[in-house]
Design a protein around this motif. Sequence first.
Motif, PDB file in Angstrom:
ATOM      1  N   ARG A 180      -8.291   5.352   1.338  1.00  0.00           N
ATOM      2  CA  ARG A 180      -7.165   6.230   1.670  1.00  0.00           C
ATOM      3  C   ARG A 180      -7.632   7.589   2.187  1.00  0.00           C
ATOM      4  O   ARG A 180      -6.989   8.606   1.943  1.00  0.00           O
ATOM      5  CB  ARG A 180      -6.249   6.412   0.459  1.00  0.00           C
ATOM      6  CG  ARG A 180      -5.606   5.106  -0.010  1.00  0.00           C
ATOM      7  CD  ARG A 180      -4.919   5.263  -1.341  1.00  0.00           C
ATOM      8  NE  ARG A 180      -4.379   3.997  -1.814  1.00  0.00           N
ATOM      9  CZ  ARG A 180      -4.094   3.749  -3.093  1.00  0.00           C
ATOM     10  NH1 ARG A 180      -4.306   4.669  -4.005  1.00  0.00           N
ATOM     11  NH2 ARG A 180      -3.609   2.571  -3.458  1.00  0.00           N
TER      12      ARG A 180
ATOM     13  N   GLU B  20       0.835  -1.191   0.000  1.00  0.00           N
ATOM     14  CA  GLU B  20       0.000   0.000   0.000  1.00  0.00           C
ATOM     15  C   GLU B  20       0.882   1.258   0.000  1.00  0.00           C
ATOM     16  O   GLU B  20       2.101   1.198   0.152  1.00  0.00           O
ATOM     17  CB  GLU B  20      -0.933   0.009   1.223  1.00  0.00           C
ATOM     18  CG  GLU B  20      -2.412  -0.099   0.892  1.00  0.00           C
ATOM     19  CD  GLU B  20      -2.935   0.980  -0.052  1.00  0.00           C
ATOM     20  OE1 GLU B  20      -2.242   2.002  -0.285  1.00  0.00           O
ATOM     21  OE2 GLU B  20      -4.043   0.801  -0.560  1.00  0.00           O
ATOM     22  N   ARG B  21       0.208   2.383  -0.158  1.00  0.00           N
ATOM     23  CA  ARG B  21       0.905   3.665  -0.251  1.00  0.00           C
ATOM     24  C   ARG B  21       1.708   3.954   1.020  1.00  0.00           C
ATOM     25  O   ARG B  21       1.287   3.607   2.128  1.00  0.00           O
ATOM     26  CB  ARG B  21      -0.124   4.764  -0.505  1.00  0.00           C
ATOM     27  CG  ARG B  21       0.473   6.137  -0.763  1.00  0.00           C
ATOM     28  CD  ARG B  21      -0.534   7.014  -1.454  1.00  0.00           C
ATOM     29  NE  ARG B  21      -0.777   6.529  -2.817  1.00  0.00           N
ATOM     30  CZ  ARG B  21      -1.712   7.029  -3.616  1.00  0.00           C
ATOM     31  NH1 ARG B  21      -2.497   7.984  -3.196  1.00  0.00           N
ATOM     32  NH2 ARG B  21      -1.860   6.541  -4.832  1.00  0.00           N
TER      33      ARG B  21
ATOM     34  N   SER C  67      -9.162   1.405   2.532  1.00  0.00           N
ATOM     35  CA  SER C  67      -8.959   1.203   1.101  1.00  0.00           C
ATOM     36  C   SER C  67      -9.228   2.484   0.322  1.00  0.00           C
ATOM     37  O   SER C  67      -8.689   2.673  -0.777  1.00  0.00           O
ATOM     38  CB  SER C  67      -9.870   0.074   0.605  1.00  0.00           C
ATOM     39  OG  SER C  67     -11.234   0.370   0.868  1.00  0.00           O
TER      40      SER C  67
ATOM     41  N   ARG D  52      -5.771  -5.274  -9.973  1.00  0.00           N
ATOM     42  CA  ARG D  52      -5.386  -4.347  -8.905  1.00  0.00           C
ATOM     43  C   ARG D  52      -3.938  -4.538  -8.500  1.00  0.00           C
ATOM     44  O   ARG D  52      -3.200  -3.566  -8.310  1.00  0.00           O
ATOM     45  CB  ARG D  52      -6.309  -4.539  -7.698  1.00  0.00           C
ATOM     46  CG  ARG D  52      -5.944  -3.677  -6.494  1.00  0.00           C
ATOM     47  CD  ARG D  52      -7.004  -3.757  -5.413  1.00  0.00           C
ATOM     48  NE  ARG D  52      -7.249  -5.126  -5.016  1.00  0.00           N
ATOM     49  CZ  ARG D  52      -6.472  -5.828  -4.191  1.00  0.00           C
ATOM     50  NH1 ARG D  52      -5.371  -5.264  -3.695  1.00  0.00           N
ATOM     51  NH2 ARG D  52      -6.777  -7.063  -3.861  1.00  0.00           N
TER      52      ARG D  52
END
Length: 331
Positions: free
Chosen positions: A220, A203-204, A218, A284
Motif C-alpha cells: 500500500r 482491498e482498501r 500489497s 488474512r
Amino acid sequence: MCTTTENTDGRGSVHGLCESALRLYATALREGRLPRTDLAEAPCLVQRGLVRPDPDDERWVRPVPASAALTRLLRPLAQEVFERLDATAALVDALLPLASIAGHVPVPHPEITVVSGKPAIQESLEEAGRRTREHILTLHPGSKRPAELLERARKNALPPLQRGVSVRHIYQHSARYSPPLNHYVDRLPYEGLQIRTMEQTPERLFIFDRVAYIPTTSQRDVALRITHPALVRYLIHVYDVLWAQATPFGEPLPTALPDTPLTTVQQSIARLLTEGHVDEVVARKMGISVRTCRSHIAKLMHTLGATSRTHLGALLVRSGIARANPDGPPA
C-alpha cells in the motif's frame, strides 16, 4: 622516411607503410632478405612485424610472408569489428520490438494518476478530505490499525463531520474487538458517522465525493487517484453493495449459526478451509492473526471430533456446514 599514421595521408602512406617501406618490403620478398641498414629508411617494417632478424647473420633481416603478416595485423582490427557488431546486434534486439510503438506512446490519463510513497498518499488523502462536501466512504481490510494512525484519522474526520459531510466506514468483523478502533469510535460524534463490519472485504478503498483512491501494491505504498466520473460512480456502487451486506457496528454479531455447533467466525474459517486456503491466507482474509486462526481451527476439530486436518476437511464437506454463509457471497 615513412610515417606511423594509421590512415591514408594522400601522399602514398597507407596504414603506416610509405612508398619507401612498400618498396623495401617488396625487395625483401623477392630476394629473401634485406640489409639491416636499410631499415633506417623504413622503421615501420619492424614496428609492423613485416621483417624479422636473420638468425644466421645479424647484418640482415628476413621478410615475414605477406599472408602471415596480413593475418596477424588484421586480427585486432577484426576483433574490434566483431565486438562492435555484437554491441550493435544487442542494441537492435533490445530496441527493435519497441519500434512498432513509436509515435503511439500513451499519454497518461489526467483522471487516473499515480501517487507513490505512504507520506505522499496520506497527504493526498488529507487534502481530498479537506475538499469534501458530500460524503466520505472508506473500506478497511484487517483489524490491526495502529492507535496513532486512528488518532490522525479521527482528527481528519472531525472537520468534514462538523460541516455536515456523511462519513461511512466498513471494517471486518474482527476489527470489532480492537481496543484502538473502539476508542476511535467513542471519540467521534455519531451524527453523520456510520460504521459497519463484514466477514471479508476487498482491498482498501477511499472515496471523497468524486475522487477515489485504491492501492496498487500489497504494501500500500503506491496508490491510484481516480477522478474519472464513470469509474468513481462504479466504485461508489460497489461500496453501496458491500454496505448493504455489512452489519452495523452497534448491532451484536450472532454468536452461533442456527442448527450448527459453530460460531460465525468458525463457520467462516471452515468455508475458507474447504476452498483450499492455507492458514496464512485464511487469517488474512478474516483479518485475524495466524495464531488466532489456528486456535479457531483447533476448536473446529474438537467440536466436530476430527482426528486430523484431512479428517476435518472431510467432515466439513460431508456436514455441509461450510456451505452456509451468513454474510451472503464472500467479498
